[in-house]
Design a protein around this motif. Structure first.
Motif, PDB file in Angstrom:
ATOM      1  N   PHE A  85       0.888   9.275 -25.039  1.00  0.00           N
ATOM      2  CA  PHE A  85       1.100  10.280 -24.196  1.00  0.00           C
ATOM      3  C   PHE A  85       1.260   9.892 -22.751  1.00  0.00           C
ATOM      4  O   PHE A  85       1.450  10.461 -21.891  1.00  0.00           O
ATOM      5  CB  PHE A  85       0.165  11.443 -24.366  1.00  0.00           C
ATOM      6  N   ASP A  86       0.808   8.515 -22.356  1.00  0.00           N
ATOM      7  CA  ASP A  86       0.910   7.774 -21.230  1.00  0.00           C
ATOM      8  C   ASP A  86       2.111   7.175 -20.709  1.00  0.00           C
ATOM      9  O   ASP A  86       2.473   6.719 -19.672  1.00  0.00           O
ATOM     10  CB  ASP A  86      -0.172   6.863 -20.923  1.00  0.00           C
ATOM     11  N   ILE A  87       3.156   7.196 -21.956  1.00  0.00           N
ATOM     12  CA  ILE A  87       4.435   6.543 -21.687  1.00  0.00           C
ATOM     13  C   ILE A  87       5.555   7.611 -21.980  1.00  0.00           C
ATOM     14  O   ILE A  87       5.402   8.545 -22.865  1.00  0.00           O
ATOM     15  CB  ILE A  87       4.520   5.601 -22.623  1.00  0.00           C
ATOM     16  N   PRO A  88       6.594   7.681 -21.146  1.00  0.00           N
ATOM     17  CA  PRO A  88       7.685   8.745 -21.453  1.00  0.00           C
ATOM     18  C   PRO A  88       8.095   8.521 -23.088  1.00  0.00           C
ATOM     19  O   PRO A  88       8.418   7.519 -23.390  1.00  0.00           O
ATOM     20  CB  PRO A  88       8.622   8.209 -20.517  1.00  0.00           C
ATOM     21  N   PHE A  89       8.238   9.662 -23.665  1.00  0.00           N
ATOM     22  CA  PHE A  89       9.030   9.688 -25.069  1.00  0.00           C
ATOM     23  C   PHE A  89       9.910   8.926 -25.255  1.00  0.00           C
ATOM     24  O   PHE A  89      10.666   8.483 -26.236  1.00  0.00           O
ATOM     25  CB  PHE A  89       8.722  11.112 -25.475  1.00  0.00           C
TER      26      PHE A  89
END
Length: 100
Positions: free
Chosen positions: A21-25
């Motif tokens: 959830f810390d990296i753009p999907f």
């Protein structure tokens, strides 16, 4: 990464969960699969985690509790938007299994 120990005493039968959830999907499209994780429990229960729609960065992470392979009528199904929500839902589903 998802800690598989959080599913104890269930048996992880499938695990390709690799979403952060810390990296753009948009940067994780190859990880946004319908079949991410499946965990089996005694009594015919399964916790299933998947991304819907598959490979769509605008999609959602879904977790559902299945009983006796009745995929059309999950005991519980919810969309989560953070790892904290996912872990809370895993705990709730395990409590539901133990109460039944």
């Amino acid at each position: 990464m998802l800690d598989v120990n959080s599913f104890a005493p269930g048996k992880v039968t499938y695990n390709s969960f690799n979403i952060s959830f810390d990296i753009p999907f948009e940067d994780q499209i190859d990880s946004l699969n319908e079949d991410l994780m499946q965990v089996e429990y005694e009594g015919g229960f399964i916790i299933d985690i998947g991304w819907y729609p598959e490979m769509d960065p605008a999609g959602n992470l879904s977790i559902q509790l299945i009983h006796e392979c009745d995929w059309d009528k999950p005991v519980r199904k919810i969309i989560v938007t953070s790892m904290e929500e996912l872990y809370a839902e895993i705990t709730l589903m395990k409590e539901t299994i133990l109460a039944m």
